[in-house]
Design a protein around this motif. Sequence first.
Motif, mmCIF file in Angstrom:
data_model
loop_
_atom_site.group_PDB
_atom_site.id
_atom_site.type_symbol
_atom_site.label_atom_id
_atom_site.label_comp_id
_atom_site.label_asym_id
_atom_site.label_seq_id
_atom_site.Cartn_x
_atom_site.Cartn_y
_atom_site.Cartn_z
ATOM 1 N N GLU A 254 0.851 -1.189 0.000
ATOM 2 C CA GLU A 254 0.000 0.000 0.000
ATOM 3 C C GLU A 254 0.888 1.240 0.000
ATOM 4 O OE1 GLU A 254 -2.037 -1.172 3.490
ATOM 5 O OE2 GLU A 254 -3.759 -1.933 2.407
ATOM 6 N N MET A 255 1.487 1.498 -1.168
ATOM 7 C CA MET A 255 2.456 2.575 -1.289
ATOM 8 C C MET A 255 2.029 3.565 -2.371
ATOM 9 S SD MET A 255 5.924 0.254 -1.094
ATOM 10 C CE MET A 255 7.040 1.569 -0.610
ATOM 11 N N PHE A 256 2.454 4.819 -2.221
ATOM 12 C CA PHE A 256 2.206 5.831 -3.242
ATOM 13 C C PHE A 256 3.276 5.705 -4.325
ATOM 14 C CE2 PHE A 256 0.211 7.841 0.483
ATOM 15 C CZ PHE A 256 -1.028 8.151 -0.049
ATOM 16 N N LYS A 257 2.849 5.580 -5.578
ATOM 17 C CA LYS A 257 3.798 5.467 -6.673
ATOM 18 C C LYS A 257 4.397 6.834 -7.010
ATOM 19 C CE LYS A 257 1.796 1.389 -8.878
ATOM 20 N NZ LYS A 257 2.809 0.522 -8.270
ATOM 21 N N VAL A 258 5.675 6.827 -7.373
ATOM 22 C CA VAL A 258 6.364 8.035 -7.812
ATOM 23 C C VAL A 258 6.720 7.857 -9.276
ATOM 24 C CG1 VAL A 258 8.440 9.456 -7.548
ATOM 25 C CG2 VAL A 258 7.320 8.487 -5.532
ATOM 26 N N THR A 259 6.268 8.760 -10.123
ATOM 27 C CA THR A 259 6.560 8.613 -11.552
ATOM 28 C C THR A 259 6.653 9.977 -12.226
ATOM 29 O OG1 THR A 259 5.839 7.629 -13.633
ATOM 30 C CG2 THR A 259 4.100 8.404 -12.157
ATOM 31 N N ALA A 260 7.459 10.030 -13.273
ATOM 32 C CA ALA A 260 7.542 11.228 -14.106
ATOM 33 C C ALA A 260 6.941 10.961 -15.480
ATOM 34 C CB ALA A 260 9.002 11.667 -14.249
ATOM 35 N N LEU A 261 6.321 9.783 -15.632
ATOM 36 C CA LEU A 261 5.722 9.410 -16.913
ATOM 37 C C LEU A 261 4.447 10.215 -17.186
ATOM 38 C CD1 LEU A 261 6.024 5.512 -16.756
ATOM 39 C CD2 LEU A 261 7.483 7.096 -18.047
ATOM 40 N N ASP A 262 4.123 10.362 -18.450
ATOM 41 C CA ASP A 262 2.864 10.996 -18.854
ATOM 42 C C ASP A 262 1.736 10.001 -18.577
ATOM 43 O OD1 ASP A 262 0.687 12.141 -20.038
ATOM 44 O OD2 ASP A 262 1.601 12.410 -22.011
ATOM 45 N N LEU A 263 0.918 10.282 -17.566
ATOM 46 C CA LEU A 263 -0.118 9.338 -17.166
ATOM 47 C C LEU A 263 -1.197 9.158 -18.247
ATOM 48 C CD1 LEU A 263 -0.587 10.243 -13.390
ATOM 49 C CD2 LEU A 263 0.851 8.475 -14.415
ATOM 50 N N LYS A 264 -1.312 10.141 -19.135
ATOM 51 C CA LYS A 264 -2.312 10.016 -20.204
ATOM 52 C C LYS A 264 -1.833 9.075 -21.307
ATOM 53 C CE LYS A 264 -4.320 14.607 -19.492
ATOM 54 N NZ LYS A 264 -4.520 15.952 -20.095
ATOM 55 N N TYR B 80 8.306 0.804 -16.980
ATOM 56 C CA TYR B 80 8.934 1.709 -16.032
ATOM 57 C C TYR B 80 10.420 1.934 -16.317
ATOM 58 C CZ TYR B 80 4.773 1.877 -13.126
ATOM 59 O OH TYR B 80 3.494 2.109 -12.658
ATOM 60 N N LYS B 81 10.981 1.163 -17.253
ATOM 61 C CA LYS B 81 12.373 1.403 -17.634
ATOM 62 C C LYS B 81 12.522 2.764 -18.317
ATOM 63 C CE LYS B 81 13.785 -3.436 -18.046
ATOM 64 N NZ LYS B 81 14.264 -4.515 -18.969
ATOM 65 N N LYS B 82 11.402 3.286 -18.794
ATOM 66 C CA LYS B 82 11.413 4.606 -19.442
ATOM 67 C C LYS B 82 11.146 5.731 -18.437
ATOM 68 C CE LYS B 82 11.384 2.986 -23.801
ATOM 69 N NZ LYS B 82 11.948 3.513 -25.049
ATOM 70 N N ASP B 83 10.919 5.358 -17.185
ATOM 71 C CA ASP B 83 10.621 6.353 -16.149
ATOM 72 C C ASP B 83 11.906 7.012 -15.657
ATOM 73 O OD1 ASP B 83 9.114 7.879 -14.441
ATOM 74 O OD2 ASP B 83 8.152 6.197 -13.415
ATOM 75 N N PHE B 84 11.769 8.022 -14.835
ATOM 76 C CA PHE B 84 12.904 8.826 -14.356
ATOM 77 C C PHE B 84 14.003 7.973 -13.728
ATOM 78 C CE2 PHE B 84 15.196 11.453 -11.345
ATOM 79 C CZ PHE B 84 15.387 12.641 -12.028
ATOM 80 N N PHE B 85 13.620 7.041 -12.860
ATOM 81 C CA PHE B 85 14.608 6.215 -12.176
ATOM 82 C C PHE B 85 14.896 4.898 -12.905
ATOM 83 C CE2 PHE B 85 12.885 8.831 -8.672
ATOM 84 C CZ PHE B 85 14.075 9.385 -8.209
ATOM 85 N N GLY B 86 14.217 4.660 -14.007
ATOM 86 C CA GLY B 86 14.439 3.437 -14.768
ATOM 87 C C GLY B 86 13.835 2.210 -14.129
ATOM 88 N N LYS B 87 12.983 2.405 -13.143
ATOM 89 C CA LYS B 87 12.317 1.291 -12.457
ATOM 90 C C LYS B 87 11.101 1.830 -11.717
ATOM 91 C CE LYS B 87 14.196 -0.187 -8.606
ATOM 92 N NZ LYS B 87 15.154 -0.701 -7.605
#
Length: 480
Positions: free
Chosen positions: A171-181, A193-200
Amino acid sequence: MIKAKIAELLQSNQFLQEVEVKGWVRSFRSNRFIAVNDGSTINNLQCVIDFENTKEDVLKRINIGAAIKVVGTLKESLGSGQSMEVEVTSIEILGDANPEEVKLTILSPKRHSLEKLREQAHLRVRTNTFGAIMRVRSKLSFAVHSYFQQNNFFYVNTPIVTGSDAEGAGEMFKVTALDLKDPPKNEDGSINYKKDFFGKETNLTVSGQLEAETFALGLGQVYTFGPTFRAENSNTSRHLAEFWMIEPEVAFCDLDGNMDLAEDFIKYVVKYVLENCKDDLEFLDKRQEEEDKAKPQAERSEMSLLKKLEFVTENNFKRVSYTEAIDILRNSKPNKKKKFQYPIDEWGADLQSEHERFLVEKHFKCPVILFDYPANIKAFYMRLNEDGKTVRAMDILFPGIGEIVGGSQREERLDVLQEKMKALDIDEEELWWYLDTRRFGTCVHSGFGLGFERLVLFVTGMTNIRDVIPFPRTPLNAEF
């Protein structure tokens, strides 16, 4: 001229000295007596003006909530209710408060419900109740650091953004820089998620424990004190989505040493605020007494707030095994009469708040430390006992709160830890660094976590955790 906080002036004997005071008007009566408060103490300073020689337009602006600067002479007071007062020679309005608008806010003398005050969290600290709570919170925070620094612990800042779930709760809050749309996708349609800010995939931390363990195994004894987050959709008086955790970790320390540390720590910080927050605690003590008068007899506190705090500092905590606690609960009157919401039928049950409070408030009537819990209701990192079914875990239970501390001796044996992770389907590759600590100079070590807001809740006598954090974050509420 003395420029000082009201708390300092009320402790001084600098009579007949010229002083400058800045604060907010709490009351203005008879066009003469102004009660001023600057937040440094729950007590107001009475300032006496010569209304006949004060401009009419200034008098009209001395309203509740207005910010003012007063210059005058500090004198012994002849009136009742205060030992000293300021005979005003000049007054300046620094910030107006429209009296018609004030009537609609929590600044008015009218007493508001705690629920109403939460809706105006940006103003509630100006009330006596919340001013007292936040001053106590500040002193408690200092006491936490003071205790560990005096006992040669090192303060470690663990990550807020993490790729691991220390609790295994999910039950954790996800952190992402991806375009959610339009997030990048894998061939199977899942998010890449490999394309996300942290690569995971990353989240906001639920605990700094695992990282703190790595530092304890190099520095000996460390502690964290920082924000943690839970995406648990619990809209209760005991849960927050964002809160602060205190987490010490100690090398070469077993469960007995861990229980000793936790008890000593709690007694220290409670004693500290008893000695350094007397005025605020006396106010909160009276507040709890008034609240209790409106409750049915069965729901009233058996001890006043101050007596309860003194009781914690002066008595040893009762240490009871989980197995013994289950026997007590199974044979208790509430259980036999089916008054528990969650009946206790057999060994292995996960204790609820109602069970914890029964043990503390009704059976033992003192703080309780429960230890040696069933392995299947505790986290993977807790050391397995020789019986193969319990772990070296401990929880400290307090009156009115239930669990306030959760801790354990950590599983230092690599093979056992790997088996437990495998059974719980925890990916070893994600926690390779944690397993490394068991490969290079592993040793017995222990630690615990204490939710800071639950500690503040207990010390202030409040009943809702949203009232002991400046800006509560709860389901559907991220205001301010």
